[in-house]
Structure formats: structure tokens, C-alpha cells
Scaffold this active site. Structure first.
Site, PDB file in Angstrom:
ATOM      1  N   LYS A   1     -17.323 -27.480  35.596  1.00 40.49           N
ATOM      2  CA  LYS A   1     -16.984 -28.897  35.385  1.00 40.49           C
ATOM      3  C   LYS A   1     -16.217 -29.431  36.598  1.00 40.49           C
ATOM      4  CE  LYS A   1     -16.477 -28.739  30.309  1.00 40.49           C
ATOM      5  NZ  LYS A   1     -17.546 -29.693  29.938  1.00 40.49           N
TER       6      LYS A   1
ATOM      7  N   ARG B   1     -23.099 -24.509  21.581  1.00 35.83           N
ATOM      8  CA  ARG B   1     -24.252 -24.274  20.707  1.00 35.83           C
ATOM      9  C   ARG B   1     -24.639 -22.792  20.682  1.00 35.83           C
ATOM     10  NH1 ARG B   1     -27.706 -28.518  24.066  1.00 35.83           N
ATOM     11  NH2 ARG B   1     -25.587 -29.326  24.246  1.00 35.83           N
TER      12      ARG B   1
HETATM   13  N1  BES Z   1     -16.892 -28.891  25.292  1.00 33.70           N
HETATM   14  C1  BES Z   1     -17.891 -29.685  25.905  1.00 33.70           C
HETATM   15  C2  BES Z   1     -18.064 -31.041  25.240  1.00 33.70           C
HETATM   16  C3  BES Z   1     -16.907 -32.007  25.294  1.00 33.70           C
HETATM   17  C4  BES Z   1     -16.914 -33.062  26.171  1.00 33.70           C
HETATM   18  C5  BES Z   1     -15.858 -31.902  24.394  1.00 33.70           C
HETATM   19  C6  BES Z   1     -15.883 -33.964  26.196  1.00 33.70           C
HETATM   20  C7  BES Z   1     -14.812 -32.802  24.410  1.00 33.70           C
HETATM   21  C8  BES Z   1     -14.831 -33.834  25.300  1.00 33.70           C
HETATM   22  C9  BES Z   1     -19.231 -28.979  25.822  1.00 33.70           C
HETATM   23  O1  BES Z   1     -19.213 -27.594  25.856  1.00 33.70           O
HETATM   24  C10 BES Z   1     -20.028 -29.418  26.999  1.00 33.70           C
HETATM   25  O2  BES Z   1     -19.654 -29.091  28.097  1.00 33.70           O
HETATM   26  N2  BES Z   1     -21.100 -30.124  26.764  1.00 33.70           N
HETATM   27  C11 BES Z   1     -21.963 -30.593  27.797  1.00 33.70           C
HETATM   28  C12 BES Z   1     -23.373 -30.362  27.369  1.00 33.70           C
HETATM   29  C13 BES Z   1     -24.375 -30.624  28.454  1.00 33.70           C
HETATM   30  C14 BES Z   1     -24.261 -29.587  29.551  1.00 33.70           C
HETATM   31  C15 BES Z   1     -25.756 -30.594  27.847  1.00 33.70           C
HETATM   32  C16 BES Z   1     -21.690 -32.089  27.990  1.00 33.70           C
HETATM   33  O3  BES Z   1     -21.485 -32.781  27.004  1.00 33.70           O
HETATM   34  O4  BES Z   1     -21.664 -32.512  29.138  1.00 33.70           O
HETATM   35 MN    MN Z   2     -19.232 -26.871  27.873  1.00 31.89          MN
END
Ligand code: BES
Ligand code: MN
Ligand code: ZN
Length: 481
Positions: A258, A333
């Protein structure tokens, strides 16, 4: 903070909270007129408070509850929260707020306690100065009747659990590893009459849980899965609900790292789903839940390293399906998949999972509500009804099976990401692991945290889902199709 019930204002109390509607006569003993109060900025609206200065005796705090005819449980919860903020400089408070309006006494007492206790919560464990903690420690709910006492008790149990979930989510990653969290769960289970089983990495490998083990590959900290079991008296034949919580102790994104923006620091809260499940489970005995409830906490970090899972890797999941990794940041997931498969093997009446799963859901619905998707409208309706009662707000999104093509993989049964509608494709992925069991998925990425102190929320992690799941467990009925 202690809560007691008394039929009159106790002698020596520092502050008295008096409910004031936005129309009609002012309560007895208020020395100011409506006109003057309005000039001072207090019109009796929900969330407004006015401290009436006095040199001697208790300070009176007027609390707006809005129009009498429109008063709801949520109005009282919000008014109680505003009162707690106004009274935070006083050590003791008495209030007749639970007597305002025509709503059920027990519920009124419960939500007033919730509002006060939730708005007074601070995560101060790591502060050595400027703790900003409320001075308020003794609260008296003024009124009569067994219903009031029962409501106060219930409110205390529910608010304590919610604040516990907030504390866990607020803890930095190094202060709460998967191992530490599992140890806490064992402690809490012992204190709240639950059976608890903890599964370590070797056991998870032996069980074929390739999702959680795969996500854990980049981390020095080992994973933990915790199974909590609540059985009421005469459990046999009682409806059985399973809850699965995402417990990513810290989500760096893994190899799909990230960016270093401020929201990245929120990823210590990526175990908010698991925290809500643990907090919920801890209340069931105290609240006399008559349903059987099982809770799974799926705990690991998601970190990059030389041993981390890579793009193109294929994981073998608990239910036998294979998954090709196209983004290691879509890890939630993967760990839920194993939990859902194990849950489905128990053949329960329904499964609900709760997860900070997608930024897409947060962008669609904002921070004020979670998304719900699932395969059974009767069960989803139960969750929506619980959301109405608790104001842990929910909005249903469609489980559009036509979008499943976005997850097609050329080497495995599916990819872990794909397509445009991120919240929906994530749910479609989960759908592959529940079989035909009635199932609903709560995406709580939005309401996981609050930007500010507002209403009964405090800035920081919200404990969202705890009150929703408690209500759902207590009112659960076998869903028919
Ligand atoms: N934990 C994150 C989602 C999240 C985002 C939680 C903002 C709380 C606040 C999750 O694991 C994630 O990184 N999701 C990705 C999925 C994508 C790679 C398909 C996302 O939402 O960017
Ligand atoms: Mn994630
Ligand atoms: Zn995550």
C-alpha cells in the site's frame, strides 16, 4: 464508569441531566424561559446541551431530545452521548433521560447507557500525558421499575463489549499480534462461559487452510485461528448461527504494498471484524441468548518479505478450490474463505462474516454505514432489522452473479481479484466457500473508524458491528428461502 438506578436524584451528585423537548412546556425547575434559552443557542434539538450555571448544589445540564412525537431509541442514544460530553468535567451525573418520550422503558434505559458509555470511551493505554479521559465515573439513571434496571444492565454489557472491540482495533500491530489476540480470546472465553479452541500454523496447514497460511507467508508472526462456541441451556435443536471475522492484525498490502498515506496507519484496524465477533461472543451468556452461536477469528498479518506469497502463486483452500493471486492486498477474502468453508462444514442455519474488506465499499457508502450482500434475503432482512434497531447502519448491495466472470483464472479455479464493482466481486469470491448455507457478508471498511467525536462515536476505531451482531444473535431465526 458505574451505572445505577435510583428513583430520585441522589444527594451530592455533581451534575443533573434534564431532558428538554424542542416544543411544549419546559420541565419543572428550569428557571430560564424558552426564549432566553433559544437566544443562548439551545432550542432542545437532539444533540444540543446547555449547562445552567450555579454556584451551589448540582449543576443542571439541559439535554435536547427534539420533538416528542419523533423520539426514537437512536434519538435517546444521541442525546445521552451529548449529555456525556457536556458532563465530562463532572465526576457524577444523574439523569431522567430514559424517562423522556414514549419508548419502551427497558430499551430506553439500554440506549441511554449505550450513549453515555460509548461517548465517554477513550483509548488511553499508550498515553502518558494529556489522557483527555472523562472525569465522569458514576452515572445514575433516574426512574422506577424492574424494566429500567434490566435495560441498564443490558446497556452496560453491550457498551462494554463495543468499547472492548474499539480497544482491540485501536491497538498498534506490535501491541496485538495474532498470538496475543488469541490469548486474549482464551481469557475472555473463560470469563464469559464460552468454549474456545486455538489453531496454530501447523494445525492450519494440516487442516488445508491454504488461504490464511498463504497470507501469513510474508510475516514473522505466526497466524492463529480461534473458534469460540456458545451453547445455551438445552442447546440441541436451537437455531445455530456462525460468525466469521476478518482478523488481519496489520494489512500492509503484502507484495502489492500500500502507499504510505495516512489511511495506511488505519490498517491496524483491519482486524475489526474479528474484534466485533469476539466482543459479541463475550456477551451472549450475560444477555441470555437462546440460540447456538459459533465464532471464528481468522488472525494473521499481511506483510511483504522474501517468503511472502507472490502474484501468480496459487493457493489451495480448505474447501478444495484453488485461487490464483493477482493482488496480495486482496487478502481478507483469502483468510475468510477458509473460515467460511469450516463454518459451512458445521451445517449451521446461517453464516455471517464481518470484514474490513474493500475500499470500494467505503467509497460507495462512506464511513456512516456498512454494506451487506448475501445469498438469502430472509437472513439479510434479519441483519437489516438489527441495523435499524442498533443504528450500526447497513445498506444492501446486489450479489450480481453475472459479475463472476471477472474472477475467472486460466490456471486455477478463480483469481482473488477482478472487475469493476470491488465490493460485489469480493462477495462473489466469498460466495464460492459457503455452498448452499444461508450466508450474509458485512463489508465494514467504511464504518471501521470515525474521523471525529460525533454522536456516540469517538474519533478512532468504532467497534462497528458489535451491537449489530449482538442484536442479530439474540433475535436470530432459522432463515427459510
Ligand atoms: N483492508 C483492506 C480494505 C480497507 C480499505 C479497509 C480501507 C479499511 C479501509 C483490504 O484488505 C484491501 O486492501 N482491499 C483492496 C482490495 C483490492 C486489492 C481488490 C482495496 O480495497 O483496495
Ligand atoms: Mn488488503
Ligand atoms: Zn485488509
Amino acid at each position: 464508569m458505574s451505572f445505577t438506578v435510583a428513583n430520585k436524584i441522589p444527594a451530592g451528585v455533581a451534575a443533573v441531566g434534564v431532558a428538554v423537548t424542542s416544543e411544549g412546556a419546559l420541565p419543572k425547575g428550569v428557571s430560564l424561559s424558552r426564549k432566553t434559552l433559544e437566544k443562548l443557542g439551545f432550542a432542545g434539538k437532539v444533540g444540543q446541551t446547555y449547562i445552567v450555571p450555579a454556584d451551589k448544589g448540582a449543576i443542571t445540564i439541559l439535554v435536547g431530545v427534539g420533538e416528542n412525537a419523533k423520539l426514537t431509541a437512536e434519538t435517546l442514544r444521541k442525546a445521552a452521548a451529548a449529555l456525556a460530553r457536556a458532563a465530562s468535567g463532572f465526576e457524577s451525573l444523574a439523569t431522567d433521560l430514559a424517562d423522556a418520550g414514549r419508548i419502551d422503558r427497558k430499551l430506553a434505559a439500554q440506549v441511554v447507557v449505550e450513549g453515555i458509555a460509548l461517548a465517554s470511551h477513550r483509548y488511553t493505554d499508550l498515553k502518558t500525558i494529556d489522557k483527555k479521559a472523562t472525569k465522569l465515573s458514576e452515572v445514575t439513571i433516574v426512574g422506577v421499575g424492574a424494566a429500567l434496571t434490566a435495560g441498564v444492565k443490558r446497556g452496560v454489557v453491550i457498551a462494554t463489549a463495543t468499547n472492548m472491540a474499539r480497544d482491540f482495533a485501536n491497538m498498534p500491530p506490535a501491541h496485538l499480534t495474532a498470538t496475543m489476540f488469541a490469548n486474549k480470546a482464551v481469557e475472555i472465553a473463560g470469563a464469559s462461559g464460552l468454549k474456545v479452541e486455538v489453531f496454530n500454523k501447523d494445525q492450519l496447514i494440516a487442516m488445508g487452510c491454504g488461504g490464511i497460511v498463504g497470507v501469513n507467508r510474508g510475516s514473522v508472526e505466526p497466524p492463529r485461528m480461534v473458534r469460540l462456541t456458545y451453547k445455551p441451556a438445552g442447546a440441541k435443536g436451537k437455531p445455530h448461527l456462525v460468525m466469521v471475522g476478518k482478523g488481519v492484525m496489520y494489512d500492509s498490502g503484502g507484495i502489492s504494498l500500500k502507499p504510505s498515506d495516512s489511511s495506511h496507519a488505519m490498517m491496524k484496524g483491519d482486524m475489526s471484524g474479528a474484534a466485533a465477533v469476539l466482543a459479541t461472543m463475550s456477551t451472549l451468556k450475560a444477555l441470555g441468548c437462546t440460540n447456538q452461536v459459533t465464532g471464528y477469528l481468522m488472525c494473521t498479518d499481511n506483510l511483504p518479505s522474501g517468503s511472502a506469497m507472490a502474484m501468480g502463486d496459487v493457493l489451495h483452500m480448505r474447501n478444495g478450490k484453488t485461487v490464483e493471486i493477482h493482488n496480495t492486498d486482496a487478502e481478507g477474502r483469502l483468510i475468510l474463505a477458509d473460515g467460511l468453508a469450516l463454518a459451512a462444514e458445521q451445517k449451521p442455519d446461517a453464516i455471517v462474516d464481518i470484514a474490513t474488506l474493500t475500499g470500494a465499499c467505503q467509497r460507495a457508502l462512506g464511513n456512516g454505514m456498512a454494506g451487506v450482500l448475501g445469498n438469502n434475503q430472509k437472513f439479510i432482512a434479519q441483519l437489516l432489522a438489527a441495523a435499524d434497531r442498533t443504528s450500526d447502519k447497513l445498506w444492501q448491495l446486489p450479489l450480481e452473479r453475472d459479475y463472476r466472470t471477472a474472477l475467472e483464472s486460466s490456471v486455477a479455479d478463480m483469481k482473488n481479484v477482478g472487475g469493476e464493482a470491488g465490493a460485489i466481486t469480493a462477495a462473489l469470491f466469498l460466495d464460492e466457500f459457503v455452498g448452499t448455507t444461508p450466508w450474509a457478508h458485512l463489508d465494514i471498511a467504511g464504518p471501521m473508524w470515525s474521523d471525529s467525536d460525533s454522536g456516540w462515536l469517538q474519533k478512532g476505531m468504532t467497534g462497528y458491528g458489535t451491537r449489530l451482531l449482538i442484536d442479530t444473535a439474540l433475535n436470530f431465526k432459522r432463515p427459510t428461502r
